[in-house]
Design a protein around this motif. Structure first.
Motif, PDB file in Angstrom:
ATOM      1  N   CYS A   8       4.843 -22.507   1.388  1.00 31.06           N
ATOM      2  CA  CYS A   8       4.854 -22.444  -0.067  1.00 31.06           C
ATOM      3  C   CYS A   8       5.470 -21.119  -0.510  1.00 31.06           C
ATOM      4  O   CYS A   8       5.066 -20.050  -0.060  1.00 31.06           O
ATOM      5  CB  CYS A   8       3.425 -22.556  -0.603  1.00 31.06           C
ATOM      6  SG  CYS A   8       3.332 -22.350  -2.379  1.00 31.06           S
ATOM      7  N   ASN A  10       5.350 -20.002  -3.461  1.00 31.16           N
ATOM      8  CA  ASN A  10       4.526 -19.400  -4.499  1.00 31.16           C
ATOM      9  C   ASN A  10       3.431 -18.514  -3.912  1.00 31.16           C
ATOM     10  O   ASN A  10       3.260 -17.374  -4.325  1.00 31.16           O
ATOM     11  CB  ASN A  10       3.918 -20.504  -5.366  1.00 31.16           C
ATOM     12  CG  ASN A  10       3.120 -19.946  -6.517  1.00 31.16           C
ATOM     13  OD1 ASN A  10       3.630 -19.148  -7.295  1.00 31.16           O
ATOM     14  ND2 ASN A  10       1.878 -20.338  -6.637  1.00 31.16           N
ATOM     15  N   CYS A  11       2.703 -19.061  -2.953  1.00 32.76           N
ATOM     16  CA  CYS A  11       1.568 -18.303  -2.415  1.00 32.76           C
ATOM     17  C   CYS A  11       1.731 -17.985  -0.929  1.00 32.76           C
ATOM     18  O   CYS A  11       0.825 -17.444  -0.310  1.00 32.76           O
ATOM     19  CB  CYS A  11       0.261 -19.058  -2.668  1.00 32.76           C
ATOM     20  SG  CYS A  11       0.137 -20.607  -1.739  1.00 32.76           S
ATOM     21  N   TYR A  13       1.665 -19.853   1.543  1.00 31.37           N
ATOM     22  CA  TYR A  13       0.769 -20.635   2.390  1.00 31.37           C
ATOM     23  C   TYR A  13       1.592 -21.386   3.436  1.00 31.37           C
ATOM     24  O   TYR A  13       2.546 -22.072   3.116  1.00 31.37           O
ATOM     25  CB  TYR A  13      -0.025 -21.599   1.522  1.00 31.37           C
ATOM     26  CG  TYR A  13      -1.009 -22.455   2.283  1.00 31.37           C
ATOM     27  CD1 TYR A  13      -1.989 -21.865   3.076  1.00 31.37           C
ATOM     28  CD2 TYR A  13      -0.974 -23.837   2.178  1.00 31.37           C
ATOM     29  CE1 TYR A  13      -2.904 -22.649   3.751  1.00 31.37           C
ATOM     30  CE2 TYR A  13      -1.888 -24.631   2.855  1.00 31.37           C
ATOM     31  CZ  TYR A  13      -2.846 -24.032   3.635  1.00 31.37           C
ATOM     32  OH  TYR A  13      -3.754 -24.810   4.311  1.00 31.37           O
ATOM     33  N   CYS A  29       2.141 -27.785  -2.959  1.00 35.23           N
ATOM     34  CA  CYS A  29       1.317 -26.939  -2.110  1.00 35.23           C
ATOM     35  C   CYS A  29      -0.152 -27.376  -2.195  1.00 35.23           C
ATOM     36  O   CYS A  29      -0.706 -27.495  -3.284  1.00 35.23           O
ATOM     37  CB  CYS A  29       1.452 -25.485  -2.566  1.00 35.23           C
ATOM     38  SG  CYS A  29       0.378 -24.356  -1.678  1.00 35.23           S
TER      39      CYS A  29
HETATM   40 ZN    ZN Z   1       1.105 -22.403  -2.704  1.00 35.27          ZN
END
Ligand code: ZN
Length: 60
Positions: A8, A10-11, A13, A29
């Motif tokens: 991911c 964004n984070c 992960y 995600c």
């Molecule tokens: Zn994420």
């Protein structure tokens, strides 16, 4: 069933998912719910690089 590696954006992960070839790739995600997941293509086994060295093997 092949295992795919996703990450991911964004984070950050990281996760793997067993999917058949006909399955649609994961885009959402599972951790943050953002559609920022992209498939990671790697020829080597999954290995987290970055912080910390924990390779202790001295053989080549
Ligand atoms: Zn994420």
């Amino acid at each position: 069933m092949p295992t795919y590696h996703y990450r991911c954006k964004n984070c950050n992960y990281d996760f793997t998912e067993q999917q058949s070839f006909s399955d649609a790739p994961i885009t959402v995600c599972p951790q943050c719910g953002e559609e920022q997941v992209h498939k990671v293509y790697s020829a080597v086994p999954i290995e987290f690089k970055g912080s910390g060295f924990y390779r202790t093997d001295k053989s080549k």
